[in-house]
Design an enzyme around this catalytic site. Structure first.
Site, PDB file in Angstrom:
ATOM      1  N   HIS A 315       0.854  -1.190   0.000  1.00 42.64           N
ATOM      2  CA  HIS A 315       0.000   0.000   0.000  1.00 42.64           C
ATOM      3  C   HIS A 315       0.886   1.234   0.000  1.00 42.64           C
ATOM      4  O   HIS A 315       1.928   1.240   0.650  1.00 42.64           O
ATOM      5  CB  HIS A 315      -0.908   0.017   1.240  1.00 42.64           C
ATOM      6  CG  HIS A 315      -2.060   0.946   1.093  1.00 42.64           C
ATOM      7  ND1 HIS A 315      -1.960   2.291   1.372  1.00 42.64           N
ATOM      8  CD2 HIS A 315      -3.318   0.735   0.649  1.00 42.64           C
ATOM      9  CE1 HIS A 315      -3.128   2.855   1.120  1.00 42.64           C
ATOM     10  NE2 HIS A 315      -3.966   1.948   0.676  1.00 42.64           N
ATOM     11  N   ASP A 372      -7.939  -5.508   0.306  1.00 41.93           N
ATOM     12  CA  ASP A 372      -8.407  -6.371  -0.779  1.00 41.93           C
ATOM     13  C   ASP A 372      -7.991  -7.825  -0.595  1.00 41.93           C
ATOM     14  O   ASP A 372      -8.579  -8.719  -1.187  1.00 41.93           O
ATOM     15  CB  ASP A 372      -7.888  -5.857  -2.129  1.00 41.93           C
ATOM     16  CG  ASP A 372      -8.442  -4.488  -2.437  1.00 41.93           C
ATOM     17  OD1 ASP A 372      -9.628  -4.274  -2.153  1.00 41.93           O
ATOM     18  OD2 ASP A 372      -7.696  -3.636  -2.937  1.00 41.93           O
TER      19      ASP A 372
HETATM   20  N1  ACO Z   1       4.045  -8.034  -4.709  1.00 40.36           N
HETATM   21  C1  ACO Z   1       5.384  -8.069  -4.858  1.00 40.36           C
HETATM   22  N2  ACO Z   1       6.184  -6.973  -4.792  1.00 40.36           N
HETATM   23  C2  ACO Z   1       5.584  -5.793  -4.556  1.00 40.36           C
HETATM   24  C3  ACO Z   1       4.195  -5.675  -4.378  1.00 40.36           C
HETATM   25  C4  ACO Z   1       3.410  -6.850  -4.458  1.00 40.36           C
HETATM   26  N3  ACO Z   1       2.083  -6.800  -4.294  1.00 40.36           N
HETATM   27  N4  ACO Z   1       3.868  -4.374  -4.165  1.00 40.36           N
HETATM   28  C5  ACO Z   1       5.022  -3.698  -4.205  1.00 40.36           C
HETATM   29  N5  ACO Z   1       6.075  -4.537  -4.444  1.00 40.36           N
HETATM   30  C6  ACO Z   1       7.505  -4.185  -4.492  1.00 40.36           C
HETATM   31  C7  ACO Z   1       7.829  -3.466  -5.801  1.00 40.36           C
HETATM   32  O1  ACO Z   1       8.229  -4.373  -6.803  1.00 40.36           O
HETATM   33  C8  ACO Z   1       8.949  -2.555  -5.350  1.00 40.36           C
HETATM   34  O2  ACO Z   1      10.118  -3.339  -5.216  1.00 40.36           O
HETATM   35  P1  ACO Z   1      11.574  -2.701  -5.587  1.00 40.36           P
HETATM   36  O3  ACO Z   1      11.785  -1.609  -4.574  1.00 40.36           O
HETATM   37  O4  ACO Z   1      12.500  -3.827  -5.464  1.00 40.36           O
HETATM   38  O5  ACO Z   1      11.444  -2.154  -6.980  1.00 40.36           O
HETATM   39  C9  ACO Z   1       8.540  -2.136  -3.933  1.00 40.36           C
HETATM   40  O6  ACO Z   1       7.732  -3.230  -3.458  1.00 40.36           O
HETATM   41  C10 ACO Z   1       7.731  -0.830  -3.875  1.00 40.36           C
HETATM   42  O7  ACO Z   1       6.616  -0.954  -4.758  1.00 40.36           O
HETATM   43  P2  ACO Z   1       5.927   0.290  -5.502  1.00 40.36           P
HETATM   44  O8  ACO Z   1       5.145  -0.219  -6.644  1.00 40.36           O
HETATM   45  O9  ACO Z   1       6.964   1.342  -5.755  1.00 40.36           O
HETATM   46  O10 ACO Z   1       4.956   0.823  -4.335  1.00 40.36           O
HETATM   47  P3  ACO Z   1       3.748   1.827  -4.526  1.00 40.36           P
HETATM   48  O11 ACO Z   1       3.526   2.462  -3.215  1.00 40.36           O
HETATM   49  O12 ACO Z   1       3.961   2.719  -5.701  1.00 40.36           O
HETATM   50  O13 ACO Z   1       2.517   0.853  -4.914  1.00 40.36           O
HETATM   51  C11 ACO Z   1       0.686  -0.625  -4.732  1.00 40.36           C
HETATM   52  C12 ACO Z   1       1.530   0.452  -4.035  1.00 40.36           C
HETATM   53  C13 ACO Z   1       0.209  -0.102  -6.091  1.00 40.36           C
HETATM   54  C14 ACO Z   1      -0.545  -0.915  -3.875  1.00 40.36           C
HETATM   55  C15 ACO Z   1       1.528  -1.916  -4.928  1.00 40.36           C
HETATM   56  O14 ACO Z   1       1.971  -2.381  -3.665  1.00 40.36           O
HETATM   57  C16 ACO Z   1       0.775  -3.029  -5.675  1.00 40.36           C
HETATM   58  O15 ACO Z   1       0.776  -3.044  -6.907  1.00 40.36           O
HETATM   59  N6  ACO Z   1       0.117  -3.972  -4.923  1.00 40.36           N
HETATM   60  C17 ACO Z   1      -0.667  -5.028  -5.527  1.00 40.36           C
HETATM   61  C18 ACO Z   1      -2.028  -4.486  -5.961  1.00 40.36           C
HETATM   62  C19 ACO Z   1      -2.933  -4.188  -4.795  1.00 40.36           C
HETATM   63  O16 ACO Z   1      -3.094  -4.997  -3.878  1.00 40.36           O
HETATM   64  N7  ACO Z   1      -3.566  -3.018  -4.849  1.00 40.36           N
HETATM   65  C20 ACO Z   1      -4.564  -2.607  -3.836  1.00 40.36           C
HETATM   66  C21 ACO Z   1      -4.075  -1.446  -3.046  1.00 40.36           C
HETATM   67  S1  ACO Z   1      -5.205  -1.025  -1.777  1.00 40.36           S
HETATM   68  C22 ACO Z   1      -6.445  -0.201  -2.584  1.00 40.36           C
HETATM   69  O17 ACO Z   1      -6.286   0.477  -3.545  1.00 40.36           O
HETATM   70  C23 ACO Z   1      -7.739  -0.376  -2.026  1.00 40.36           C
END
Ligand code: ACO
Length: 426
Positions: A315, A372
Site C-alpha cells: 500500500h 483487498d
Molecule cells: N508483490 C510483490 N512486490 C511488490 C508488491 C506486491 N504486491 N507491491 C510492491 N512490491 C515491491 C515493488 O516491486 C517494489 O520493489 P523494488 O523496490 O525492489 O522495486 C517495492 O515493493 C515498492 O513498490 P511500488 O510499486 O513502488 O509501491 P507503490 O507504493 O507505488 O505501490 C501498490 C503500491 C500499487 C498498492 C503496490 O503495492 C501493488 O501493486 N500492490 C498489488 C495491488 C494491490 O493490492 N492493490 C490494492 C491497493 S489497496 C487499494 O487500492 C484499495
C-alpha cells in the site's frame, strides 16, 4: 513568526523561503505554491509520493501507525459500533446522527434507491457479458442527464440532496449492471429492506421471489450476511486522497457535473493497482490452486525479472499494517464456520500471509496484506460474484467521493488541477 523552510540552489547560492503549514494530525506541509514564481523551476514528484494535493477535514490516515479515522472517529469504532448508513451520515454531515436523524436518513435513501425508467433502458445498449464496472461507470455518468440541476448546488440542502441521491442509487445501478451482464431480469429495490439487505436482494432474487431475511435456508438473506457486507461498506467508505478520490477532485476542479466526477472515480478505481485488486486477489488464489504451489508464486513475486505481483499486498500509505485489513481478518475468522468460508482459498491465503509476513523481501519493502487481500474470501462466502467485488467497493466509496466533491466545491481557495511536467522530448 511563521515557520518556514529555506531551500538553497547550490548552483547560484540563492535561497528561497516557503511557509510550513501545520496539520491538526500527521505531517505538516511545505507550501510550495509560489515555487515556480520564486525559482522559475517546477517540483517533480513522480506518483505524488510527497505531495499533498489539497487540504481536507474528512479522513485521516497515519500509515506508520496503521490508523484510519473518518471525521475524527476511528475505523475500529465505526466498524464495530455503527452501521454503514450512520458512517455515511457522519461523512456527509460531520457528525454521527441521532436516532431520529438516522431513521430519516435511512428512509430517504430507501425512497431514492429507484432508477428512472428511462435510465433502465441504457443497460440494453451494452452487450450481455459486459463487465459490471464498465456499465456502472457509464450508468453513473448518465445520471447527470436526469439530474442536471445538481451541477452547481448552492444551499446545504441542495448539496445533501445531490449526495444522498447518488449514494442511494449506486447499489441499484450496480445490481442492474450485474444482472444485465448475465442476461437476468432486473429486480427493483424493495422499500421494506435496509440499504445493505436491498443490495443482496437485488443481486440474488428471482423476479417476484419474496426472499425473507429471517428464515434459514438456501434462498434467504441471513442477518449475518447483511452485517458482514455492511462492515465491508463501512471499511471502504473513504480513504483520503487515493487515486480515484484525486480523480473525482480533479474533475470537480474543472466545474463538471458531480455525477460524471463519480463516474471518473469509478473508472480510476477499476484498475488492478487500486480497487480492482479485490477481484484479482481471488482470481490469483484460485490460479495458485493449492497450498503446495504457494512457494512457487512467492518466488515469482520476489523475482525482479517477473512482472507478477502478489495481489492484495502493499500500500502506498500503510507501511505497518492496513487497519481495514485487520478488521476484515477478524471478520473472516468470525464468519469461517457460520458462512462456510472456502477452506481451500483460506488455507492458500493464510500460507501466503504467513510467508509474506516473515520473508525478508516483504519485510524490507514493508509489504503487508491490504483490505483487498481479505475482502474477496468474505465476498465469495456472501455469494457475491467475482465481477461484483469492485462494484461493492464502489458502493461503499461513493459517499467518500461525494463528500470530497462537496468539500472541494465549498473551498473558496481551490484551483483547477493542472500539474506541470519535466519535458524531455524533441
Ligand atoms: N508483490 C510483490 N512486490 C511488490 C508488491 C506486491 N504486491 N507491491 C510492491 N512490491 C515491491 C515493488 O516491486 C517494489 O520493489 P523494488 O523496490 O525492489 O522495486 C517495492 O515493493 C515498492 O513498490 P511500488 O510499486 O513502488 O509501491 P507503490 O507504493 O507505488 O505501490 C501498490 C503500491 C500499487 C498498492 C503496490 O503495492 C501493488 O501493486 N500492490 C498489488 C495491488 C494491490 O493490492 N492493490 C490494492 C491497493 S489497496 C487499494 O487500492 C484499495
Amino acid at each position: 513568526m511563521k515557520p518556514t523552510v529555506t531551500m538553497r540552489d547550490n548552483r547560484t547560492g540563492k535561497e528561497y523561503e516557503f511557509e510550513i503549514k501545520e496539520a491538526t494530525r500527521g505531517p505538516s506541509v511545505v507550501d510550495i505554491s509560489s515555487f515556480y514564481a520564486q525559482t522559475g523551476m517546477f517540483t517533480f514528484d513522480n506518483g505524488y509520493t510527497s505531495t499533498a494535493s489539497c487540504q481536507s477535514k474528512i479522513t485521516f490516515i497515519d500509515g506508520a501507525k496503521g490508523e484510519l479515522r473518518y471525521r475524527g472517529h476511528t475505523i475500529e469504532d465505526l466498524a464495530n459500533n455503527h452501521s454503514y448508513l450512520e458512517t455515511c451520515y457522519l461523512l456527509l454531515n460531520e457528525k454521527l446522527p441521532t436516532k431520529e436523524e438516522s431513521y430519516a436518513f435511512d428512509l430517504e435513501l430507501r425512497h431514492r434507491s429507484f432508477l428512472h425508467n428511462e435510465l433502465t433502458h441504457l443497460f440494453d445498449a451494452f452487450p450481455t457479458g459486459a463487465h459490471p464496472m464498465a456499465t456502472l461507470s457509464a450508468a453513473s455518468a448518465s445520471l447527470s442527464t436526469f439530474f442536471y440541476n445538481h451541477l452547481n448546488p448552492q444551499t446545504d440542502s441542495e448539496y445533501q440532496e445531490m449526495a444522498r441521491r447518488i449514494v442511494a442509487k449506486m447499489p441499484t445501478i450496480a445490481a442492474f449492471a450485474y444482472r444485465h451482464s448475465i442476461g437476468a431480469a432486473f429486480i427493483q429495490p424493495d422499500i421494506n429492506r435496509s440499504f445493505t439487505e436491498n443490495f443482496l436482494y437485488m443481486l440474488r432474487a428471482y423476479p417476484h421471489e419474496r426472499m425473507h431475511i429471517d428464515v434459514e435456508g438456501e434462498r434467504t438473506i441471513r442477518p449475518i450476511e447483511v452485517e458482514a457486507l455492511d462492515t465491508i461498506f463501512t471499511l471502504h467508505a473513504d480513504h483520503e486522497q487515493n487515486a480515484s478520490t484525486s480523480t473525482v477532485r480533479g474533475v470537480a476542479s474543472t466545474g463538471a457535473h458531480p455525477y460524471v466526477a463519480i463516474s471518473a472515480g469509478i473508472s480510476a478505481l477499476w484498475g488492478r493497482a487500486h480497487g480492482g485488486a479485490n477481484e484479482s486477489v481471488i482470481k490469483q488464489l484460485e490460479m495458485i490452486g493449492s497450498v503446495e504451489r504457494v512457494d512457487e508464486f512467492i518466488a515469482r513475486a520476489k523475482d525482479p525479472n517477473d512482472a507478477f505481483r502478489l495481489m492484495g499486498f502493499g500500500h502506498r500509505v500503510y507501511k505497518n499494517f492496513d487497519p481495514r485489513a485487520k478488521i476484515l481478518k477478524g471478520l473472516q475468522d468470525k464468519l469461517k464456520d457460520e458462512l462456510n468460508l472456502d477452506s481451500n482459498l483460506m488455507q492458500i491465503a493464510n500460507k501466503i500471509e504467513q510467508i509474506a509476513l516473515s520473508d525478508e523481501y516483504f519485510i524490507k519493502r514493508k509489504l503487508y496484506p491490504n483490505i483487498d487481500f481479505y475482502s474477496g474470501v468474505i465476498l465469495t462466502a456472501l455469494q457475491i460474484p467475482k465481477s461484483m467485488f469492485t462494484p461493492v467497493f464502489v458502493i461503499g466509496r461513493t459517499v467518500g467521493w461525494i463528500s470530497q466533491w462537496i468539500e472541494f466545491k465549498k473551498d473558496t481557495n481551490t484551483k483547477i488541477a493542472r500539474p506541470r511536467q519535466l519535458y524531455l522530448g524533441e
